[in-house]
Every structure is written in C-alpha cells, then in structure tokens.
Design a protein around this motif. Structure first.
Motif, PDB file in Angstrom:
ATOM      1  N   MET A   1      30.971  37.975   7.020  1.00 37.24           N
ATOM      2  CA  MET A   1      29.828  37.346   7.680  1.00 37.24           C
ATOM      3  C   MET A   1      29.347  36.144   6.881  1.00 37.24           C
ATOM      4  N   SER A   2      29.410  36.272   5.561  1.00 35.88           N
ATOM      5  CA  SER A   2      29.002  35.170   4.698  1.00 35.88           C
ATOM      6  C   SER A   2      29.930  33.964   4.857  1.00 35.88           C
ATOM      7  N   TYR A   3      31.219  34.220   5.044  1.00 33.30           N
ATOM      8  CA  TYR A   3      32.174  33.131   5.296  1.00 33.30           C
ATOM      9  C   TYR A   3      31.825  32.402   6.588  1.00 33.30           C
ATOM     10  N   ALA A   4      31.419  33.168   7.605  1.00 35.41           N
ATOM     11  CA  ALA A   4      31.048  32.566   8.895  1.00 35.41           C
ATOM     12  C   ALA A   4      29.825  31.658   8.729  1.00 35.41           C
ATOM     13  N   VAL A   5      28.838  32.119   7.948  1.00 35.63           N
ATOM     14  CA  VAL A   5      27.657  31.297   7.656  1.00 35.63           C
ATOM     15  C   VAL A   5      28.078  30.030   6.927  1.00 35.63           C
ATOM     16  N   PHE A   6      28.998  30.202   5.996  1.00 34.48           N
ATOM     17  CA  PHE A   6      29.504  29.092   5.184  1.00 34.48           C
ATOM     18  C   PHE A   6      30.070  27.974   6.069  1.00 34.48           C
ATOM     19  N   GLU A   7      30.809  28.359   7.078  1.00 34.64           N
ATOM     20  CA  GLU A   7      31.420  27.376   7.986  1.00 34.64           C
ATOM     21  C   GLU A   7      30.364  26.616   8.787  1.00 34.64           C
TER      22      GLU A   7
ATOM     23  N   LEU B   1      29.079  37.639  -4.033  1.00 35.25           N
ATOM     24  CA  LEU B   1      29.625  38.690  -3.164  1.00 35.25           C
ATOM     25  C   LEU B   1      31.081  38.994  -3.529  1.00 35.25           C
ATOM     26  N   GLY B   2      31.841  37.937  -3.801  1.00 34.01           N
ATOM     27  CA  GLY B   2      33.235  38.121  -4.217  1.00 34.01           C
ATOM     28  C   GLY B   2      33.335  38.899  -5.516  1.00 34.01           C
ATOM     29  N   MET B   3      32.429  38.600  -6.447  1.00 36.88           N
ATOM     30  CA  MET B   3      32.427  39.310  -7.725  1.00 36.88           C
ATOM     31  C   MET B   3      32.001  40.778  -7.540  1.00 36.88           C
ATOM     32  N   GLN B   4      31.070  41.017  -6.610  1.00 42.43           N
ATOM     33  CA  GLN B   4      30.658  42.397  -6.345  1.00 42.43           C
ATOM     34  C   GLN B   4      31.825  43.239  -5.840  1.00 42.43           C
TER      35      GLN B   4
END
Length: 386
Positions: free
Chosen positions: A55-61, A87-90
């Motif tokens: 979902m965060s990737y979608a926001v990023f776009e 998030l990636g580190m989590q």
C-alpha cells in the motif's frame, strides 16, 4: 425471611427450563466459537507488513507524479520516502533480522512520520490509501507497551488475542441484550401466573425485587464466566498460554492505551456484570408496566435501537447515547465513541453512567409500586405486585 425467599427463587430458577436453555447456550456459544475459529490461522505479522508495504508503494507512485508541480506534495513525498524505507527494514527485522527492539523503534518512527503527514493534510494521497489517525495512535500505544514490558516480537505475536477479542465482539451488544432480556422476561410475571405460598411472605416489595435481581444475576453471570473460561482453557491449551502475554488496546480519555490481557478481561466482565444488573432492573420495570413476557423483549430491543434510528434520521441526540453503553466491548475498543461521535465515551464514564441508571431504575420501580399501592380504593382488596 429474605434468605428464605432467595432460596425459593433459586429453586424456582433452577426448575425453569428457559433458564437452563440460556445456561446451555452460554456454555456452547464460547466453546463452539473457540473450536470453530481455532481452525483459522490469524494473519501473521510478516504478511500484514507486506500488505502495508505494498500500500505504501501505491502511495509512493501517486506522490511521485505530483511532487514536481506541487511543493506541498513534495514535502509529504519526503516524509513518505522515510516511511517506505523504515517499512522495508521492519520486514527484515521481523523476519531474517530477528531484532524486536529495532522493529519497535522503526515502528515508533513510522507512526511519528505518519502523524506529521496528517498534520500536513495528507496532500497528494488518495483517501482510500490514507492510514486513519486512530489506527496510528493504536499501533503507537501497542508498541510503547511492548517496549516498556520488553516483550519479544515474533511473526504471529500480534495474533495473540485474536480469539478473545473476536468472541467478545460477537457476544457484546445486541446478542448480549437479547440473552439477558430473555433471562429476565418473567421475573415478576412468572410468580403472578404460578401462585405459591411465598406470595404471602411478610417481605417488602423492594426486598423481593433485590432477591430476584440477585438470583437472576448470579445465574446469568456464572454461566457467562464458566462458558468463557472453558473456551479460554481450550484456546490456551491448543495455542500455548504464553502467547496471551501480548496487550490489548482500550480507549481512554480520548486516546488509546495498551493494557494486559488479564486487565482487559477484568474490565470486560466487570462491565458485563453491571450491564446485566441494569438490564434485569429494566426487565422488572417492563414487567410492572406491561405484565407481558414478550413485551419485555420487544420493547427492550426497541429501546436499544432508538439511538441508531435517531442517527439515521439526522439527530445527534447525545442524551440517548447511554442506551448503547451495554456494548462493553465497543466501549473499551473506542468503536462506540467513534460510531456515536462522542469522544467522552470511555470505560469509566460508562461504568459510572450505568451505575446511575441502575439506581434510577430501582428508584422508578419503588415509586411505581408506592403509587400503585396508595391508589388501591379502601373498599377493594389489596393486590400485591407479586
């Protein structure tokens, strides 16, 4: 005399098939619920984090397309870049990294940044991809509790109380209301229809009312606790009781705090106990007014639905909100405060209000009995309430 009448009421309730049906229902409800839902595996934390990252990737776009033209979006984009990295580190720390402490620190930083994005108005982020502020505050409270108690985080840690919260969500509210209304729908009527020598006992009306309240409360509450305990033992045995060390979130003072599972269950069942007393007192009042067992259930349901009807009609009607306070799980979770748009509705506010309602109901019962007694003509035979 009071205890003799109480013993008689106890025998009466134990011989009533309806009360044994309610007892069997409460026992089977929890046991069957836990057996059925224990076959479903809650979503592991790693899967939840993967979904959150997608979902965060979608926001990023969305933000990337607008950041060059809109300065306010560019600022949100900068914050979201940090969120994406954390998030990636989590995901790494909960999986291969196996570092609970760093996972928590990253989570707290993500929540801080998300609140910052909320302050900026979530510019450039579509509504369906905005993380609600309530969810951010809930996770923040949860992570702070885990950090303070030094609890380890594993892939399935956050599914700890999945079964307890689900069963209490289903029980609390309308189903709970119906169970108690059925339990108390003949508290006065039964004795009017089945005359006994106890009718002539030299015991005041209110003493009889208190005795009936006490006996019906003990019966309903005992099987409520017993059913949950048996179901809870089953879940604890199957999934290892140590897993229930994780906290549960509750709403308090317009905020969310995390408390232990034991404390949550204590609050929950104290609240349900008080709600039972209120509903049984209401049942006695309805018995006095309508002298009909079915009216007790139908009118009780109608009263419970009044706030929903008022909201559907566009009326806020804050004075009607206490009617919904018997839904203790929604009170503790904060869902009721959100649903009714009243931030003052937290656990202790509800407990005090329910206590006042119980006293008022008993006062009304006493007053109606007194008025009815004084209105009997002198030449007519005295007719007792029961």
């Amino acid at each position: 005399m009071f205890w003799k009448f109480t013993q008689f009421e106890t025998k009466l309730i134990l011989k009533n098939r309806k009360n044994w049906f309610i007892a069997a229902f409460l026992l089977l409800f929890f046991v069957l619920f836990f057996i059925y839902y224990s076959q479903e595996t809650p979503i592991p934390l790693t899967d939840k984090k993967r979904t959150e990252t997608q979902m965060s990737y979608a926001v990023f776009e969305y933000l990337d397309l607008q950041r060059h033209d809109l300065p306010e979006v560019a600022e949100v984009y900068d914050y979201h870049t940090q969120i994406q990295s954390l998030l990636g580190m989590q995901l790494w720390f909960i999986g291969n990294g196996n570092d609970s402490e760093q996972y928590i620190e990253n989570g707290l930083e993500i929540n801080r940044l998300r609140l910052k994005v909320h302050e900026l108005g979530n510019n450039g982020i579509p509504d369906h991809l905005i993380t609600p502020k309530e969810e951010i505050l809930k996770e923040d409270a949860l992570l702070h509790y885990i950090k303070d108690k030094n609890l380890p985080i594993e892939s399935d840690s956050f599914s700890t109380n999945h079964y307890f919260t689900n069963v209490l969500t289903m029980l609390s509210g309308l189903l709970f209301l119906v169970i108690v209304l059925i339990s108390g729908n003949e508290m006065l009527i039964y004795e009017q229809r089945h005359q006994s020598v106890m009718r002539g006992f030299p015991l005041s009306f209110m003493n009889k009312v208190i005795s009936k309240l006490m006996v019906h409360f003990v019966h309903t509450y005992t099987f409520l606790l017993l059913g949950f305990t048996i179901g809870g033992i089953y879940v604890a045995t199957k999934f290892n009781a140590g897993e229930f060390s994780f906290p549960i979130l509750v709403y308090k003072n317009e905020n969310y705090i995390a408390i232990s599972t034991g404390k949550f269950l204590l609050y929950m069942f104290l609240g349900l106990g008080l709600a039972i007393i209120v509903l049984l007192a209401l049942s006695i009042l309805l018995n006095m007014l309508f002298k009909n067992a079915f009216a007790n259930i139908l009118i009780g349901l109608g009263i419970y639905l009044i706030p929903d009807i008022a909201m559907a009609a566009g009326f806020k009607a804050t004075f009607l909100h206490p009617i919904k306070y018997i839904d203790i799980y929604k009170v503790l979770s904060g869902d009721l405060a959100l649903e009714l748009g009243n931030s003052r509705i937290d656990y202790w506010h509800v407990m005090i209000t329910l206590g006042i309602i119980a006293v008022v109901l008993l006062g009304v019962i006493y007053a109606i009995n007194k008025i009815t007694y004084h209105r009997v003509p002198k030449h007519a035979p005295l007719v007792k309430a029961f």
